[in-house]
Design an enzyme around this catalytic site. Structure first.
Site, mmCIF file in Angstrom:
data_model
loop_
_atom_site.group_PDB
_atom_site.id
_atom_site.type_symbol
_atom_site.label_atom_id
_atom_site.label_comp_id
_atom_site.label_asym_id
_atom_site.label_seq_id
_atom_site.Cartn_x
_atom_site.Cartn_y
_atom_site.Cartn_z
ATOM 1 N N MET A 132 3.709 8.370 5.507
ATOM 2 C CA MET A 132 4.894 8.027 6.298
ATOM 3 C C MET A 132 4.765 6.691 7.026
ATOM 4 O O MET A 132 5.571 6.359 7.891
ATOM 5 C CB MET A 132 5.219 9.141 7.303
ATOM 6 C CG MET A 132 5.512 10.468 6.654
ATOM 7 S SD MET A 132 6.843 10.318 5.449
ATOM 8 C CE MET A 132 6.568 11.807 4.514
ATOM 9 N N HIS A 139 5.061 2.738 7.429
ATOM 10 C CA HIS A 139 5.913 1.678 6.890
ATOM 11 C C HIS A 139 5.046 0.537 6.351
ATOM 12 O O HIS A 139 4.045 0.181 6.980
ATOM 13 C CB HIS A 139 6.826 1.119 7.988
ATOM 14 C CG HIS A 139 7.829 2.103 8.470
ATOM 15 N ND1 HIS A 139 7.531 3.052 9.425
ATOM 16 C CD2 HIS A 139 9.121 2.305 8.117
ATOM 17 C CE1 HIS A 139 8.606 3.791 9.644
ATOM 18 N NE2 HIS A 139 9.584 3.364 8.867
ATOM 19 N N ASP A 163 -20.952 3.503 1.463
ATOM 20 C CA ASP A 163 -21.001 3.390 0.005
ATOM 21 C C ASP A 163 -22.091 2.428 -0.455
ATOM 22 O O ASP A 163 -22.822 2.716 -1.404
ATOM 23 C CB ASP A 163 -19.648 2.920 -0.534
ATOM 24 C CG ASP A 163 -19.686 2.706 -2.039
ATOM 25 O OD1 ASP A 163 -20.012 3.667 -2.768
ATOM 26 O OD2 ASP A 163 -19.411 1.579 -2.492
#
Length: 165
Positions: free
Chosen positions: A75, A77, A130
């Site tokens: 949701m 923008h 990572d």
């Protein structure tokens, strides 16, 4: 559900209409951290991680994540960001190596950039993990939190010192 702006009259998710909001300068700062062992700390500092310059790659990942937040958070923008900065600071104590990450994001627009700052801080920390996980999978990420935000209808927010981690 009246209090939640992300639900329509049927109780289903919607993206809030921001077209009537004023265009103002918006900023947000978020922090995260990664706790690493001595070996990882020394290899990052010495540029000895086989995958490359950990902090440089993590910094780029954070900027990319901020720019693509609306792709990750349903949701959110899509925003035209005017600035993203990722900074690092090491905290070293006896057998304790903590990489502090700060993500600062800025725009001039109709909605805030809190999610962009939080996403940037998170992606930066995840990239460090990572790149170093081959050495030790026991690294700890977090906490990740909003430090402050400026602009918008709801005004400014600054985390109090009692809320800081």
């Amino acid at each position: 559900m009246r209090d939640f702006t992300h639900f329509n009259e049927q109780g289903r998710a919607k993206m809030v209409d921001i077209s009537e909001k004023s265009i103002t300068e918006r900023t947000a700062v978020a922090k995260s951290s990664v706790e690493v062992n001595k070996e990882i700390y020394e290899k990052i500092i010495g540029g000895k991680i086989r995958k490359g310059d950990v902090l440089a790659v993590a910094q780029i990942a954070g900027v990319m994540a901020a720019k693509n937040t609306s792709q990750w958070i349903p949701m959110c923008h899509p925003l035209s960001l005017t600035g993203v900065d990722i900074s690092f600071e090491w905290e070293e104590t006896r057998n304790h190596y903590l990489l502090h990450i700060e993500a600062s994001v800025k725009t001039t627009g109709r909605t805030g950039v809190e999610m962009e700052a939080l996403t940037a801080a998170s992606a930066t920390a995840l990239t460090v993990y990572d790149m170093c996980k081959a050495i030790d999978k026991g690294m700890v990420i977090g906490p990740t939190y909003l430090v402050k935000k400026t602009g918008g209808v709801h005004g400014d927010f600054e985390r109090s010192s009692s809320q800081k981690s």
